[in-house]
Design a protein around this motif. Structure first.
Motif, PDB file in Angstrom:
ATOM      1  N   LYS A  29       0.870  -1.193   0.000  1.00 29.46           N
ATOM      2  CA  LYS A  29       0.000   0.000   0.000  1.00 29.46           C
ATOM      3  C   LYS A  29       0.899   1.233   0.000  1.00 29.46           C
ATOM      4  O   LYS A  29       1.324   1.714   1.048  1.00 29.46           O
ATOM      5  N   ALA A  30       1.216   1.718  -1.192  1.00 35.59           N
ATOM      6  CA  ALA A  30       2.228   2.776  -1.321  1.00 35.59           C
ATOM      7  C   ALA A  30       1.666   4.171  -1.090  1.00 35.59           C
ATOM      8  O   ALA A  30       2.390   5.083  -0.706  1.00 35.59           O
ATOM      9  N   ALA A  31       0.376   4.347  -1.333  1.00 37.90           N
ATOM     10  CA  ALA A  31      -0.273   5.632  -1.040  1.00 37.90           C
ATOM     11  C   ALA A  31      -1.689   5.326  -0.594  1.00 37.90           C
ATOM     12  O   ALA A  31      -2.346   4.453  -1.169  1.00 37.90           O
ATOM     13  N   THR A  50      12.626   8.505   2.475  1.00 38.20           N
ATOM     14  CA  THR A  50      12.667   7.632   1.309  1.00 38.20           C
ATOM     15  C   THR A  50      11.724   6.441   1.504  1.00 38.20           C
ATOM     16  O   THR A  50      11.698   5.849   2.579  1.00 38.20           O
ATOM     17  N   GLY A  51      10.941   6.156   0.478  1.00 37.64           N
ATOM     18  CA  GLY A  51      10.051   4.998   0.526  1.00 37.64           C
ATOM     19  C   GLY A  51       8.658   5.305   1.057  1.00 37.64           C
ATOM     20  O   GLY A  51       7.823   4.415   1.145  1.00 37.64           O
ATOM     21  N   CYS A  52       8.375   6.568   1.386  1.00 38.31           N
ATOM     22  CA  CYS A  52       7.068   6.867   1.990  1.00 38.31           C
ATOM     23  C   CYS A  52       5.961   7.037   0.950  1.00 38.31           C
ATOM     24  O   CYS A  52       4.790   7.167   1.310  1.00 38.31           O
ATOM     25  N   GLY A  53       6.321   7.068  -0.326  1.00 37.22           N
ATOM     26  CA  GLY A  53       5.280   7.111  -1.361  1.00 37.22           C
ATOM     27  C   GLY A  53       5.228   8.381  -2.201  1.00 37.22           C
ATOM     28  O   GLY A  53       4.287   8.568  -2.981  1.00 37.22           O
ATOM     29  N   LYS A  54       6.220   9.235  -2.062  1.00 43.17           N
ATOM     30  CA  LYS A  54       6.201  10.518  -2.783  1.00 43.17           C
ATOM     31  C   LYS A  54       6.219  10.334  -4.305  1.00 43.17           C
ATOM     32  O   LYS A  54       5.417  10.924  -5.026  1.00 43.17           O
ATOM     33  N   SER A  55       7.151   9.506  -4.782  1.00 42.18           N
ATOM     34  CA  SER A  55       7.260   9.320  -6.235  1.00 42.18           C
ATOM     35  C   SER A  55       6.036   8.620  -6.795  1.00 42.18           C
ATOM     36  O   SER A  55       5.618   8.889  -7.926  1.00 42.18           O
ATOM     37  N   VAL A  56       5.461   7.746  -5.999  1.00 41.73           N
ATOM     38  CA  VAL A  56       4.255   7.038  -6.434  1.00 41.73           C
ATOM     39  C   VAL A  56       3.125   8.046  -6.670  1.00 41.73           C
ATOM     40  O   VAL A  56       2.386   7.964  -7.648  1.00 41.73           O
ATOM     41  N   VAL A  57       3.014   9.029  -5.781  1.00 44.47           N
ATOM     42  CA  VAL A  57       1.988  10.068  -5.957  1.00 44.47           C
ATOM     43  C   VAL A  57       2.258  10.827  -7.260  1.00 44.47           C
ATOM     44  O   VAL A  57       1.359  11.022  -8.087  1.00 44.47           O
ATOM     45  N   LEU A  65       2.708   4.976 -13.801  1.00 45.68           N
ATOM     46  CA  LEU A  65       2.974   3.842 -12.913  1.00 45.68           C
ATOM     47  C   LEU A  65       3.057   2.538 -13.707  1.00 45.68           C
ATOM     48  O   LEU A  65       2.442   2.412 -14.762  1.00 45.68           O
ATOM     49  N   PRO A  66       3.804   1.571 -13.201  1.00 47.20           N
ATOM     50  CA  PRO A  66       3.863   0.282 -13.892  1.00 47.20           C
ATOM     51  C   PRO A  66       2.523  -0.467 -13.826  1.00 47.20           C
ATOM     52  O   PRO A  66       1.622  -0.078 -13.071  1.00 47.20           O
ATOM     53  N   HIS A  67       2.423  -1.536 -14.591  1.00 47.26           N
ATOM     54  CA  HIS A  67       1.136  -2.224 -14.737  1.00 47.26           C
ATOM     55  C   HIS A  67       0.657  -2.926 -13.473  1.00 47.26           C
ATOM     56  O   HIS A  67      -0.535  -3.192 -13.343  1.00 47.26           O
ATOM     57  N   ASN A  68       1.559  -3.227 -12.555  1.00 44.50           N
ATOM     58  CA  ASN A  68       1.092  -3.910 -11.339  1.00 44.50           C
ATOM     59  C   ASN A  68       0.476  -2.939 -10.333  1.00 44.50           C
ATOM     60  O   ASN A  68       0.145  -3.325  -9.218  1.00 44.50           O
ATOM     61  N   ALA A  69       0.301  -1.671 -10.750  1.00 44.74           N
ATOM     62  CA  ALA A  69      -0.276  -0.683  -9.830  1.00 44.74           C
ATOM     63  C   ALA A  69      -1.797  -0.662  -9.922  1.00 44.74           C
ATOM     64  O   ALA A  69      -2.357  -0.738 -11.015  1.00 44.74           O
TER      65      ALA A  69
HETATM   66  N1  LIG Z   1       6.391  -1.043  -9.012  1.00 41.92           N
HETATM   67  C1  LIG Z   1       6.371  -1.244  -7.699  1.00 41.92           C
HETATM   68  N2  LIG Z   1       6.059  -2.468  -7.196  1.00 41.92           N
HETATM   69  C2  LIG Z   1       6.019  -2.682  -5.877  1.00 41.92           C
HETATM   70  N3  LIG Z   1       6.272  -1.740  -4.951  1.00 41.92           N
HETATM   71  C3  LIG Z   1       6.603  -0.512  -5.375  1.00 41.92           C
HETATM   72  C4  LIG Z   1       6.673  -0.199  -6.773  1.00 41.92           C
HETATM   73  N4  LIG Z   1       7.016   1.114  -6.903  1.00 41.92           N
HETATM   74  C5  LIG Z   1       7.153   1.580  -5.648  1.00 41.92           C
HETATM   75  N5  LIG Z   1       6.908   0.621  -4.736  1.00 41.92           N
HETATM   76  C6  LIG Z   1       6.932   0.745  -3.274  1.00 41.92           C
HETATM   77  O1  LIG Z   1       6.099   1.837  -2.912  1.00 41.92           O
HETATM   78  C7  LIG Z   1       6.642   2.542  -1.804  1.00 41.92           C
HETATM   79  C8  LIG Z   1       6.761   3.996  -2.097  1.00 41.92           C
HETATM   80  O2  LIG Z   1       7.767   4.204  -3.069  1.00 41.92           O
HETATM   81  P1  LIG Z   1       8.197   5.630  -3.599  1.00 41.92           P
HETATM   82  O3  LIG Z   1       6.988   6.402  -3.993  1.00 41.92           O
HETATM   83  O4  LIG Z   1       9.198   5.407  -4.657  1.00 41.92           O
HETATM   84  O5  LIG Z   1       8.867   6.303  -2.331  1.00 41.92           O
HETATM   85  P2  LIG Z   1       9.619   7.718  -2.231  1.00 41.92           P
HETATM   86  O6  LIG Z   1       9.541   8.379  -3.562  1.00 41.92           O
HETATM   87  O7  LIG Z   1       8.918   8.461  -1.142  1.00 41.92           O
HETATM   88  O8  LIG Z   1      11.020   7.385  -1.836  1.00 41.92           O
HETATM   89  C9  LIG Z   1       7.975   1.861  -1.481  1.00 41.92           C
HETATM   90  O9  LIG Z   1       7.758   0.957  -0.432  1.00 41.92           O
HETATM   91  C10 LIG Z   1       8.312   1.135  -2.758  1.00 41.92           C
HETATM   92  O10 LIG Z   1       9.095  -0.002  -2.502  1.00 41.92           O
END
Ligand SMILES: Nc1ncnc2c1ncn2[C@@H]1O[C@H](COP(=O)(O)OP(=O)(O)O)[C@@H](O)[C@H]1O
Ligand SMILES: [Mg+2]
Length: 318
Positions: A29-31, A50-57, A65-69
């Protein structure tokens, strides 16, 4: 101004954005239920470790985002939900209206094209400029970002340092005057003094263009220096949002307080414990297991509450 901005200058409204990834070891659950608005002309920093979900947003707003999202919620820009647009419509918006500067220039620049041409090409392809004027504008943009002169225009990315290429990327992004610039860790690869300078210039240019900047960074000092407002993210959730000065001077959420205490100027105090798993995050407040102020009711999830003007916090204490 256009009528779409009737809402107190809101340019982009993210509502209930949740992103999860299906993986072999479970659903990440990234976001979760991320909500914020980006106002016209402002710089909003999305900060967190790092890893809190910023890039995902950032990537979900751009449909990158990749297809598994699995993405839920909405991101309304100019009356349209970006998350629901088809690839063709999205391609028309990407770069021209909403542009993203990634943290790794080597993945975004064309290695076999002179940097000046790469910047100028954007104007030719997307804005119908002819050759000479496009090059002149490209040179002007590079110059403003500290790479003066035609010699720099003629370089290939491999002849530049990482920091120089980062500036080329910023120039490539800004040259189309997008309404929204999303900069994901844009200062990575620049040394500290240069990062401040380049970012200050970027803010100046975006201000002249009347654009808004969503700055994604783990660098709290940078966020304080250049952002108007700040949203603090922890384990996929926004914990607190407000004017950057207010958040810095009077952090409300125990996580924000702990995060700011990590700064060298505030004593370098590490946050006890470690970030929770995003596969099995704590129910209730996600900061609960590490929080010095935890109470029984923190086992239930707190909602975002308004605390004063323009300030919201997700914590039972308020
Ligand atoms: N394609 C993906 N598949 C599985 N987990 C992912 C994928 N992309 C990101 N994550 C996970 O989502 C979380 C948030 O990632 P990210 O947005 O890159 O963090 P940030 O940019 O804050 O460092 C992390 O735990 C990361 O491992
Ligand atoms: Mg990131």
């Amino acid at each position: 101004m256009n009528s779409l901005l009737s809402d107190a200058g809101s340019l982009l409204r993210i509502e209930g954005l949740s992103v999860s990834f299906e993986t072999d070891v479970g659903r990440v659950k990234a976001a979760e239920n991320v909500c914020f608005e980006l106002y016209r002309d402002e710089t909003l920093a999305l900060v967190g470790e790092t890893g809190c979900g910023k890039s995902v947003v950032a990537s979900s707003i751009m449909q990158l985002l990749p297809h598994n999202a699995c993405v839920q919620g909405s991101a309304v820009y100019a009356g349209r939900d970006l998350l629901g647009l088809g690839e063709k419509e999205m391609a028309g918006i990407r770069g021209s209206e909403i542009a993203i500067v990634f943290q790794n220039p080597s993945l975004s620049l064309n290695p076999i094209m002179r940097v000046g041409e790469q910047i100028a090409e954007m104007l030719r392809l997307r804005r119908g400029f002819s050759h000479i004027p496009s090059l002149q504008l490209a040179e002007d943009m590079l110059c403003r970002l500290g790479l003066r002169g035609w010699d720099n225009m003629k370089m290939y990315p491999f002849q530049f340092s990482g920091g120089m290429n980062q500036r080329v990327m910023i120039a490539t992004t800004m040259i189309l005057s997008p309404k929204i610039i999303i900069a994901d860790e844009p200062s990575k690869g620049l040394d500290e003094a240069l990062a401040g300078e380049v970012m200050a210039e970027m803010v100046k240019i975006k201000h002249q263009m009347g654009s808004s900047l969503l700055l994604i960074t783990h660098d709290l000092m940078l966020a304080r220096e250049i952002s108007d407002r700040m949203a603090v993210m922890y384990c996929g959730e926004i914990m607190e949002i407000g004017k950057s000065q207010d958040v810095f001077h009077r952090p409300l959420h125990p996580y924000t307080i702990a995060l700011l205490s990590c700064l060298p100027e505030r004593g370098f105090k590490a946050i006890p414990g470690s970030s929770p798993s995003m596969i099995n995050p704590p129910v209730g407040c996600k900061f609960y297991p590490r929080c010095p102020n935890r109470q029984e009711k923190c086992k239930r999830k707190p909602n975002m509450r308004q605390v004063g003007t323009g300030r919201e916090v997700r914590c039972w204490l308020y």
